[in-house]
Enzyme design. Structure first.
Site, PDB file in Angstrom:
ATOM      1  CB  ILE A  11      -0.939   0.032   1.225  1.00 52.92           C
ATOM      2  CG1 ILE A  11      -1.780  -1.245   1.286  1.00 52.92           C
ATOM      3  CG2 ILE A  11      -1.832   1.266   1.181  1.00 52.92           C
ATOM      4  CD1 ILE A  11      -2.682  -1.451   0.101  1.00 52.92           C
ATOM      5  NE  ARG A 156     -13.228   3.866   2.980  1.00 52.13           N
ATOM      6  CZ  ARG A 156     -14.364   4.358   2.495  1.00 52.13           C
ATOM      7  NH1 ARG A 156     -14.359   5.478   1.793  1.00 52.13           N
ATOM      8  NH2 ARG A 156     -15.505   3.700   2.655  1.00 52.13           N
ATOM      9  CE  LYS A 219      -9.916  -0.754   6.070  1.00 53.00           C
ATOM     10  NZ  LYS A 219      -8.536  -0.550   5.729  1.00 53.00           N
ATOM     11  NE  ARG A 226     -15.204  -6.633   2.063  1.00 58.33           N
ATOM     12  CZ  ARG A 226     -13.969  -6.576   1.565  1.00 58.33           C
ATOM     13  NH1 ARG A 226     -13.143  -5.614   1.930  1.00 58.33           N
ATOM     14  NH2 ARG A 226     -13.561  -7.485   0.705  1.00 58.33           N
ATOM     15  CB  CYS A 273      -8.547  -6.289   5.097  1.00 56.45           C
ATOM     16  SG  CYS A 273      -7.332  -5.235   4.272  1.00 56.45           S
ATOM     17  CE1 TYR A 328      -6.756 -11.543  -0.004  1.00 62.70           C
ATOM     18  CE2 TYR A 328      -4.371 -11.594   0.022  1.00 62.70           C
ATOM     19  CZ  TYR A 328      -5.548 -10.901  -0.161  1.00 62.70           C
ATOM     20  OH  TYR A 328      -5.518  -9.567  -0.521  1.00 62.70           O
ATOM     21  NE  ARG A 409     -11.673 -19.192  -2.052  1.00 61.64           N
ATOM     22  CZ  ARG A 409     -11.676 -18.414  -0.976  1.00 61.64           C
ATOM     23  NH1 ARG A 409     -12.717 -17.653  -0.727  1.00 61.64           N
ATOM     24  NH2 ARG A 409     -10.652 -18.384  -0.159  1.00 61.64           N
TER      25      ARG A 409
END
Length: 427
Positions: A11, A156, A219, A226, A273, A328, A409
């Site tokens: 980031i 974000r 945040k 989620r 996250c 991941y 998935r």
């Protein structure tokens, strides 16, 4: 402006490049000498970030971005300091502030009056005011909100699409004082670009949330939402399995109603996250039973996927099982909190012989991660753990010997897998 970005990770480096692209002079500080050397050569030290290679070369060639291991000196030469240093959480959900505390002490040694300091690393509520402000004061003699400005402004963005996400989402800012917040808003307005938005009820740009604590909670709340949503979807999927119902059809139907936004179930919730920030929230609010239950539900999904395999194949003792995907999530070469680790552990616990394959990782890289690399050859079963695009075209020829495939998935095409029993979560 002269800007110091502390932490040149996945980031921090794109942020430094973004600031340089707006014409500002950027010093990137990082404790890793190889990272600093690579950045100064105009090379990206990690793969997978769209447009970073080109933008980094341009910034370095223009003399607008330089990397250094001397954080204090870089801070002393800058008007603004942006901090993007990792914060870790242990298995009990206790945050480890070690790296951030070390970076903050380095920042304090170079801090000058009038500087703006912005923390972007996701933090428990109250950390900016109650932990970083005193630490900066102790190391510099300067008081936040009086001698220098201090804000929290959470990142974000998702790795792989940082530049696009920087344009897309409002930038949130909260200060320890109103003056600090105003300075933070003005800074981010000067260094970011925003896509035009027609929805005037939710304008893009930089938002002042009123306090550092409000920005910290925003945040944590958006990410915890989620995790809770996915946990609920996983509960629906497990119940649908008992009824023989395809939960995807149910979720599609539900989401045609404008107040329903159910996420999709899956084998694991990974990354830096979603598995981490709910635990930071729980550190502040341990009575949040809904958050705790959702985290536990999601953490149980790798074992549930193995349950599905065992129900179809029988006793797993001695069975060779190929786990497809160490990452991941699809398309990202990153294993932070990846479901591959609990899947492999659960297979071993049941006596199976697991192997791992991933198109983004070499055998040596998998071995270094403690994962048994697949050398080819037949397997009894397979489990899709990551939604890599390459798995959409899987055929029996790519899976010799496999009789059962658990697609965690829903990325594979059943029409391409004749002769293989394909199972999905909630299917």
């Amino acid at each position: 402006m002269k800007i110091c970005v502390v932490g040149l990770g996945k980031i921090g480096l794109p942020l430094a490049v973004q600031f340089a692209a707006k014409g500002h002079t950027v010093l990137g500080a990082d404790v890793a000498e190889p990272t600093v050397r690579t950045v100064n050569e105009g090379q990206v030290p990690f793969p997978g970030e769209a447009d970073l290679d080109v933008k980094l070369k341009e910034a370095v060639s223009a003399g607008l971005l330089t990397a250094t291991t001397g954080t204090a000196a870089a801070v002393a030469a800058s008007e603004v300091v942006v901090v993007v240093v990792p914060l870790f959480v242990d298995g009990d959900g206790v945050p480890d502030f070690g790296w951030m505390e070390s970076a903050t002490r380095d920042i304090a040694r170079g801090l000058r009056p009038g500087t703006l300091v912005s923390y972007e690393t996701t933090l428990p509520v109250g950390t900016t005011r109650d932990r970083w402000a005193p630490l900066l004061r102790d190391g510099s003699g300067l008081v936040a909100g009086e001698d220098f400005d201090l804000v929290f402004s959470p990142e974000r963005v998702l790795t792989g699409r940082v530049f696009a996400d920087l344009r897309k989402y409002p930038k949130l800012v909260g200060g320890v004082t109103a003056a600090s917040a105003a300075r933070g808003v003005a800074f981010y307005q000067a260094v970011l670009d925003f896509d035009e938005r027609a929805d005037l009820a939710r304008p893009n740009g930089v938002w002042d949330l009123g306090s550092a604590e409000a920005a910290e909670l925003a945040k944590l709340a958006e990410t915890t939402y989620r995790d809770v949503n996915i946990g609920l979807a996983n509960q629906f999927a497990r119940y649908a399995d008992t009824l023989g119902i395809d939960v995807d059809v149910v979720i599609d139907a539900c989401n045609t109603q404008p107040y329903s936004h159910i996420h999709r179930p899956g084998i694991a919730v990974g990354g830096h996250c979603i598995p981490v920030y709910p635990r930071l929230y729980l550190w502040n609010d341990p009575d949040a039973t809904v958050v705790r239950s959702a985290r536990e539900a999601n953490a149980a999904m790798p074992a549930y996927a193995v349950d599905l395999l065992a129900a179809a194949l029988g006793d797993l003792t001695g069975r060779v099982v190929l786990v497809l995907g160490a990452a991941y999530r699809g398309g990202v070469k990153e294993t932070a909190f990846s479901g591959v680790f609990p899947v492999v552990a659960e297979l071993r616990r049941r006596g199976a012989v697991p192997y791992v394959s991933d198109p983004m990782f070499s055998d040596a890289e998998l071995t270094a991660l403690g994962l048994p690399a697949w050398a080819g050859g037949p397997a009894d079963a397979a489990i899709v753990q990551a939604d890599h695009a390459e798995y959409r075209g899987l055929t029996p020829e790519a899976l010799p010997g496999v009789r059962v495939l658990v697609d965690g998935r829903r990325v594979t095409d059943p029409a391409r897998l004749p002769g293989i029993r394909r199972l999905v979560i909630g299917g």
